[in-house]
Write an enzyme that holds these catalytic residues in place. Sequence first.
Site, PDB file in Angstrom:
ATOM      1  N   ARG A 192       0.863  -1.175   0.000  1.00  0.00           N
ATOM      2  CA  ARG A 192       0.000   0.000   0.000  1.00  0.00           C
ATOM      3  C   ARG A 192       0.902   1.229   0.000  1.00  0.00           C
ATOM      4  O   ARG A 192       2.113   1.107   0.150  1.00  0.00           O
ATOM      5  CB  ARG A 192      -1.033  -0.011   1.157  1.00  0.00           C
ATOM      6  CG  ARG A 192      -0.642  -0.641   2.448  1.00  0.00           C
ATOM      7  CD  ARG A 192       0.443   0.043   3.200  1.00  0.00           C
ATOM      8  NE  ARG A 192       0.186   1.467   3.349  1.00  0.00           N
ATOM      9  CZ  ARG A 192       1.102   2.379   3.606  1.00  0.00           C
ATOM     10  NH1 ARG A 192       2.373   2.041   3.748  1.00  0.00           N
ATOM     11  NH2 ARG A 192       0.802   3.640   3.715  1.00  0.00           N
ATOM     12  N   GLY A 193       0.264   2.394  -0.151  1.00  0.00           N
ATOM     13  CA  GLY A 193       1.053   3.614  -0.326  1.00  0.00           C
ATOM     14  C   GLY A 193       1.209   3.853  -1.820  1.00  0.00           C
ATOM     15  O   GLY A 193       1.583   2.923  -2.560  1.00  0.00           O
ATOM     16  N   ALA A 194       0.920   5.082  -2.254  1.00  0.00           N
ATOM     17  CA  ALA A 194       0.789   5.349  -3.688  1.00  0.00           C
ATOM     18  C   ALA A 194       2.008   4.924  -4.530  1.00  0.00           C
ATOM     19  O   ALA A 194       1.851   4.169  -5.504  1.00  0.00           O
ATOM     20  CB  ALA A 194       0.463   6.826  -3.894  1.00  0.00           C
ATOM     21  N   ARG A 225      -7.280  -0.785  -7.007  1.00  0.00           N
ATOM     22  CA  ARG A 225      -7.632   0.303  -6.072  1.00  0.00           C
ATOM     23  C   ARG A 225      -7.797   1.588  -6.900  1.00  0.00           C
ATOM     24  O   ARG A 225      -7.028   1.819  -7.831  1.00  0.00           O
ATOM     25  CB  ARG A 225      -6.558   0.506  -4.990  1.00  0.00           C
ATOM     26  CG  ARG A 225      -6.535  -0.597  -3.934  1.00  0.00           C
ATOM     27  CD  ARG A 225      -5.604  -0.247  -2.775  1.00  0.00           C
ATOM     28  NE  ARG A 225      -6.211   0.668  -1.821  1.00  0.00           N
ATOM     29  CZ  ARG A 225      -5.544   1.242  -0.808  1.00  0.00           C
ATOM     30  NH1 ARG A 225      -4.263   1.000  -0.636  1.00  0.00           N
ATOM     31  NH2 ARG A 225      -6.155   2.046   0.027  1.00  0.00           N
ATOM     32  N   GLN A 276      -2.104   2.591   9.868  1.00  0.00           N
ATOM     33  CA  GLN A 276      -0.784   2.691   9.188  1.00  0.00           C
ATOM     34  C   GLN A 276       0.218   3.476  10.031  1.00  0.00           C
ATOM     35  O   GLN A 276       1.422   3.238   9.943  1.00  0.00           O
ATOM     36  CB  GLN A 276      -0.944   3.377   7.820  1.00  0.00           C
ATOM     37  CG  GLN A 276      -1.639   2.557   6.756  1.00  0.00           C
ATOM     38  CD  GLN A 276      -3.127   2.838   6.697  1.00  0.00           C
ATOM     39  OE1 GLN A 276      -3.743   3.201   7.702  1.00  0.00           O
ATOM     40  NE2 GLN A 276      -3.727   2.659   5.545  1.00  0.00           N
ATOM     41  N   ASP A 335      -1.942  10.616  -2.320  1.00  0.00           N
ATOM     42  CA  ASP A 335      -2.311   9.591  -3.304  1.00  0.00           C
ATOM     43  C   ASP A 335      -2.648  10.178  -4.664  1.00  0.00           C
ATOM     44  O   ASP A 335      -2.557   9.505  -5.684  1.00  0.00           O
ATOM     45  CB  ASP A 335      -3.494   8.774  -2.794  1.00  0.00           C
ATOM     46  CG  ASP A 335      -3.036   7.937  -1.624  1.00  0.00           C
ATOM     47  OD1 ASP A 335      -3.010   8.462  -0.493  1.00  0.00           O
ATOM     48  OD2 ASP A 335      -2.655   6.780  -1.853  1.00  0.00           O
ATOM     49  N   ASN A 349      -5.413  12.368   0.329  1.00  0.00           N
ATOM     50  CA  ASN A 349      -4.521  11.523   1.135  1.00  0.00           C
ATOM     51  C   ASN A 349      -5.388  10.755   2.131  1.00  0.00           C
ATOM     52  O   ASN A 349      -6.620  10.906   2.163  1.00  0.00           O
ATOM     53  CB  ASN A 349      -3.451  12.376   1.838  1.00  0.00           C
ATOM     54  CG  ASN A 349      -2.359  11.513   2.455  1.00  0.00           C
ATOM     55  OD1 ASN A 349      -1.852  10.587   1.815  1.00  0.00           O
ATOM     56  ND2 ASN A 349      -2.005  11.766   3.699  1.00  0.00           N
ATOM     57  N   LYS A 350      -4.739   9.957   2.933  1.00  0.00           N
ATOM     58  CA  LYS A 350      -5.421   9.086   3.901  1.00  0.00           C
ATOM     59  C   LYS A 350      -6.488   9.836   4.688  1.00  0.00           C
ATOM     60  O   LYS A 350      -6.275  10.971   5.110  1.00  0.00           O
ATOM     61  CB  LYS A 350      -4.353   8.496   4.828  1.00  0.00           C
ATOM     62  CG  LYS A 350      -4.848   7.561   5.895  1.00  0.00           C
ATOM     63  CD  LYS A 350      -5.720   6.453   5.388  1.00  0.00           C
ATOM     64  CE  LYS A 350      -5.105   5.638   4.269  1.00  0.00           C
ATOM     65  NZ  LYS A 350      -6.096   4.774   3.573  1.00  0.00           N
TER      66      LYS A 350
END
Length: 352
Positions: A52-54, A95, A202, A243, A253-254
């Site tokens: 995960r993470g862009a 995703r 996270q 992201d 973002n998150k």
Amino acid sequence: MAEGGKQPVETLRWKGGRVEMVDQRVLPARFDYLAFSSAVEIAEGIRSMVVRGAPAIGCAAAYGVALEAQNLRNAAPGDFATAMDVAFEVLAASRPTAVNLFWALKRMRVMLDSATGRAPAEIADVLLAEAHEVLAEDIRINRAMGAFGATLLSDGARVLTHCNAGALATAGHGTALGVIRSAVEDGKRISVIADETRPFLQGARLTAWEMVQEKIPVTLITDNMAGHFMSQGEIDAVIVGTDRVAANGDVANKIGTYMVAVLAKRHGIPFYVACPLSTIDLDIPDGAAIPIEERSSDEVTGFREYKWAAEGVKIRNPAFDVTPADLVTALITEKGIVKQPNKQRITKLFTS
Ligand code: MRU
């Protein structure tokens, strides 16, 4: 060892003809690599958040394409082309929010198209070389962002971050945590305040783990404590990753990032976004058009087997939010720092 410096963790790697990725779902209790043998498996690894993470998602997608091509080395050209189209589709559906996924797929598609007419085995080699380059380039970019971003942090700075934009979210070094790492390498005494980042944690699981591994001072707080610590004068700057950044500078973002940005503005604390150019989507005019992933209700009702929410309650679980550009003090990119981002300043990044 990565180019240009110490590599904290190898988030994903090519090994023995397969892709290995750290299983980020089980960190920090366990540090395991899982092996992936096809584009479908990689897509499932992205969807289920093994990776995960862009930027890391972008690298995984590039390897997904390369892996599929390797599997099809001996296929007839027509079968190769058809199966590759399916691989691209499956990966693109994994995703929706991180634009690096689509950026990487587009880059791999260009390579594939440029090799049209060559034998599948040759095309497979071209695609694998390109996936390796996507990974190596990501580390170089993170180091460049780190060098620019470190200049924004003074010795002794206490920096709040949300989610994990570290080595685990990239090919290495990290974006937001890359800035912190670079400042520490420059000899600055930086301490990190990590939001735990409900519901997937996270911050508590990954950011805290990365910082503890490297002995960078880190304090974990729950998300609802950020305003308190800002009001107490205990936070000097906020740095997050992203992201997708729209053409006007709005930042996805998150989930929870928007809340932190509003609080930072209220307290006069700079709010920085570490953002490689691969995360900027010039096709999206503003944040309203960014697709926001809605994830399973299980992530909100409990954690793993343990459930705490009332049975039958309605749940919402958007995984990202959008911070309007006017709350962003600066974007930190590999091409430099963009203060008060707007359409004109962002466009200039791609033309100069
Ligand atoms: O759902 P995740 O864990 O993939 O979300 C990750 C984030 O929101 C990160 O902040 C973002 O991808 C930047 S990572 C360098």
